[in-house]
Motif scaffolding. Sequence first.
Motif, mmCIF file in Angstrom:
data_model
loop_
_atom_site.group_PDB
_atom_site.id
_atom_site.type_symbol
_atom_site.label_atom_id
_atom_site.label_comp_id
_atom_site.label_asym_id
_atom_site.label_seq_id
_atom_site.Cartn_x
_atom_site.Cartn_y
_atom_site.Cartn_z
ATOM 1 N N ARG A 38 0.866 -1.171 0.000
ATOM 2 C CA ARG A 38 0.000 0.000 0.000
ATOM 3 C C ARG A 38 0.905 1.225 0.000
ATOM 4 O O ARG A 38 1.348 1.658 1.056
ATOM 5 C CB ARG A 38 -0.887 -0.012 1.224
ATOM 6 C CG ARG A 38 -1.905 -1.141 1.216
ATOM 7 C CD ARG A 38 -2.535 -1.241 2.586
ATOM 8 N NE ARG A 38 -3.663 -2.150 2.619
ATOM 9 C CZ ARG A 38 -3.536 -3.468 2.712
ATOM 10 N NH1 ARG A 38 -2.340 -4.028 2.782
ATOM 11 N NH2 ARG A 38 -4.611 -4.222 2.757
ATOM 12 N N GLN A 246 -11.211 -5.572 -3.361
ATOM 13 C CA GLN A 246 -9.778 -5.269 -3.281
ATOM 14 C C GLN A 246 -9.213 -5.662 -4.641
ATOM 15 O O GLN A 246 -9.396 -6.794 -5.083
ATOM 16 C CB GLN A 246 -9.153 -6.096 -2.171
ATOM 17 C CG GLN A 246 -7.700 -5.787 -1.899
ATOM 18 C CD GLN A 246 -7.163 -6.615 -0.737
ATOM 19 O OE1 GLN A 246 -7.621 -7.729 -0.490
ATOM 20 N NE2 GLN A 246 -6.179 -6.081 -0.029
ATOM 21 N N ASP A 265 -9.894 0.920 3.071
ATOM 22 C CA ASP A 265 -8.937 0.338 4.011
ATOM 23 C C ASP A 265 -9.317 0.641 5.460
ATOM 24 O O ASP A 265 -8.471 0.996 6.281
ATOM 25 C CB ASP A 265 -7.535 0.914 3.714
ATOM 26 C CG ASP A 265 -6.502 -0.201 3.631
ATOM 27 O OD1 ASP A 265 -6.869 -1.374 3.763
ATOM 28 O OD2 ASP A 265 -5.319 0.129 3.440
ATOM 29 N N ARG A 283 -6.308 -1.427 -1.992
ATOM 30 C CA ARG A 283 -6.987 -0.859 -0.835
ATOM 31 C C ARG A 283 -8.432 -1.344 -0.889
ATOM 32 O O ARG A 283 -9.190 -0.939 -1.794
ATOM 33 C CB ARG A 283 -6.967 0.663 -0.894
ATOM 34 C CG ARG A 283 -5.572 1.273 -0.920
ATOM 35 C CD ARG A 283 -5.022 1.414 0.460
ATOM 36 N NE ARG A 283 -3.748 2.135 0.463
ATOM 37 C CZ ARG A 283 -3.123 2.502 1.578
ATOM 38 N NH1 ARG A 283 -3.622 2.227 2.757
ATOM 39 N NH2 ARG A 283 -1.977 3.143 1.504
#
Length: 315
Positions: A38, A246, A265, A283
Amino acid sequence: MRADREAALTALYSDFTALNMEGGWHRRFPALWPEPRRNFLPHVWHYADVKPILDRAGELIDTQQAERRNLTMFNPVEGNIYSTVRTIVAAYQMIRPGETARAHRHTPNALRLILEGHGTSTVVDGKQVEMRPGDVLLTPNWAWHSHSNDGAEQCYWMDFLDVPLVHLLEPMFYEPHPDGLEQAVEQLEQAPIAFRWEDTLAHFEAEQARLGPNVPLTIELGPAQLDTIALHMLRIGAGQTTAPVQTTANAVFAVVQGNGVAEIDGERHPWSFGDTIAVPAWRAHSIHAQSDAVLLRVSDEPVMRKLGWLRSRQP
Ligand code: GTQ
Ligand code: FE2
């Protein structure tokens, strides 16, 4: 013996560095990892903040000075000063009555979502199309394009470009039009590069007839004409929430109407008309509408799919 080995290793590693080499076992940072990191951050920019800033810029900067009066939304991740997500940049642009943004072309693909104002049009490869709120207008790779406001209202829209991907891969070319504007222009109401708001609404009606009124709807603005960018319109009724997802695709959402909250998230981000929502790769996210909402999703899905890297799952 052990000390000799240590000294030999130290010498080896300094030879690596001197020759611009590194041992795969000796990296300070890993080159491979189990699943997408991320990097870029979820973030929302509010049109209510942007619009007065664009208006102030409009008082100070004309289209002679600025080929485009645009404001780019850069992701707050450390070290970034341009991209909204890894592959896409989003910007707001405003043009005042009587102004023209000169013609140019570039290898980055672009598209616009019109937010407010009437009387402005864009010319793409000699085809002039009016820009009306809710419309999505494409400017593919290397197409000439200019914008002009022949009306009485300021016109505001959002631009999305794959410039960050072009930066990563390096094939940047840009050229101003030799005459400033394209000379031969044909006015069109319907054009392959134009996805009209009325057509989007009709498409939603057809989709709702198929799926019923109680679920969020997703339609593609297609057939796709940009090689790197996919465009989807989402209609989320008041009180509805999209299924969490996702995906490796990087996305930016733009709010066409309504308001609500995006959960990205695990964090909640309120949004309303005209806002930009950065949803970087991997995310997990879902979108909840508090009033009947439409959002445009701009993503690098075609790139991921073509390269065999598109993976999506329910988190
Ligand atoms: O309108 O042609 O926001 O070339 C950035 C680059 C808009 C445009 C942007 C561009 C344009
Ligand atoms: Fe451009």
